[in-house]
Scaffold this motif. Sequence first.
Motif, short mmCIF file in Angstrom:
data_model
loop_
_atom_site.label_atom_id
_atom_site.label_comp_id
_atom_site.label_asym_id
_atom_site.label_seq_id
_atom_site.Cartn_x
_atom_site.Cartn_y
_atom_site.Cartn_z
N SER A 54 7.23 6.83 -1.90
CA SER A 54 7.68 5.89 -2.89
C SER A 54 7.88 4.77 -1.94
O SER A 54 8.39 3.72 -2.47
CB SER A 54 9.02 6.37 -3.40
OG SER A 54 9.82 6.85 -2.12
N THR A 55 7.57 4.42 -0.65
CA THR A 55 7.58 3.24 0.17
C THR A 55 6.47 2.45 0.07
O THR A 55 5.42 2.79 0.68
CB THR A 55 7.99 3.65 1.41
OG1 THR A 55 9.07 4.58 1.35
CG2 THR A 55 8.45 2.36 2.45
N CYS A 64 0.69 -1.24 0.14
CA CYS A 64 -0.02 0.10 -0.03
C CYS A 64 0.78 1.09 -0.12
O CYS A 64 2.03 1.29 0.70
CB CYS A 64 -0.97 0.05 1.23
SG CYS A 64 -2.04 -1.41 1.46
N VAL A 65 0.43 2.28 -0.57
CA VAL A 65 1.18 3.55 -0.51
C VAL A 65 0.16 4.61 -0.66
O VAL A 65 -0.94 4.54 -0.36
CB VAL A 65 1.97 4.02 -2.16
CG1 VAL A 65 3.04 2.92 -2.30
CG2 VAL A 65 0.74 3.95 -3.24
N PRO A 66 0.63 5.75 -0.08
CA PRO A 66 -0.30 6.84 0.15
C PRO A 66 -1.08 7.09 -0.89
O PRO A 66 -0.66 7.23 -2.14
CB PRO A 66 0.55 8.10 0.35
CG PRO A 66 1.70 7.51 1.28
CD PRO A 66 1.84 6.20 0.36
N GLY A 67 -2.50 7.38 -0.87
CA GLY A 67 -3.52 7.60 -1.83
C GLY A 67 -4.30 6.16 -2.10
O GLY A 67 -5.45 6.37 -2.56
N PHE A 101 1.43 0.31 10.22
CA PHE A 101 2.00 0.25 8.77
C PHE A 101 3.45 -0.29 9.11
O PHE A 101 4.08 0.20 9.91
CB PHE A 101 2.00 1.57 8.15
CG PHE A 101 0.74 2.31 8.14
CD1 PHE A 101 -0.71 1.55 7.83
CD2 PHE A 101 0.53 3.65 8.19
CE1 PHE A 101 -1.85 2.21 7.59
CE2 PHE A 101 -0.66 4.31 8.02
CZ PHE A 101 -1.78 3.63 7.96
N CYS A 102 3.84 -1.20 8.18
CA CYS A 102 5.15 -1.70 8.23
C CYS A 102 5.83 -1.69 6.62
O CYS A 102 5.19 -2.04 5.73
CB CYS A 102 5.22 -3.24 8.76
SG CYS A 102 4.39 -3.62 10.14
N ALA A 103 7.01 -1.15 6.82
CA ALA A 103 7.89 -1.15 5.88
C ALA A 103 9.34 -1.65 5.86
O ALA A 103 9.69 -1.66 6.95
CB ALA A 103 7.88 0.23 5.02
#
Length: 103
Positions: free
Chosen positions: A75-76, A16-19, A38-40
């Motif tokens: 971009s993450t 998932c990305v913002p938006g 949220f995990c990245a």
Amino acid sequence: MSTVVGARKMAITEGCVPGDRLCLVNLSSKNAHVELTFCAEGQEPLGPFRSTVPAQRTQDLGLEDLARPADLSPSTPYAVVVVADTPMIVQYTPRRAAVPPAA
């Protein structure tokens, strides 16, 4: 006859990305208290962020509705872990590409 629909713990791992949007569906007869984390890769988890979904209702959320936009890198890709106190359904919808106006 009673059938439980949904789960109390779910993970969206599609990046998932913002938006992007999450639709939380609560089919139970009581309000659902939900925590989203949220995990990245290579980053500390963000959250948990809390939300309440009223009984027998839906709630549409974007990542940026929960976390401060400055905390989310556009971009993450993030995995989202959802934990609720009642069974829920979570639908993930990626952001739509901009559609050019008709000529």
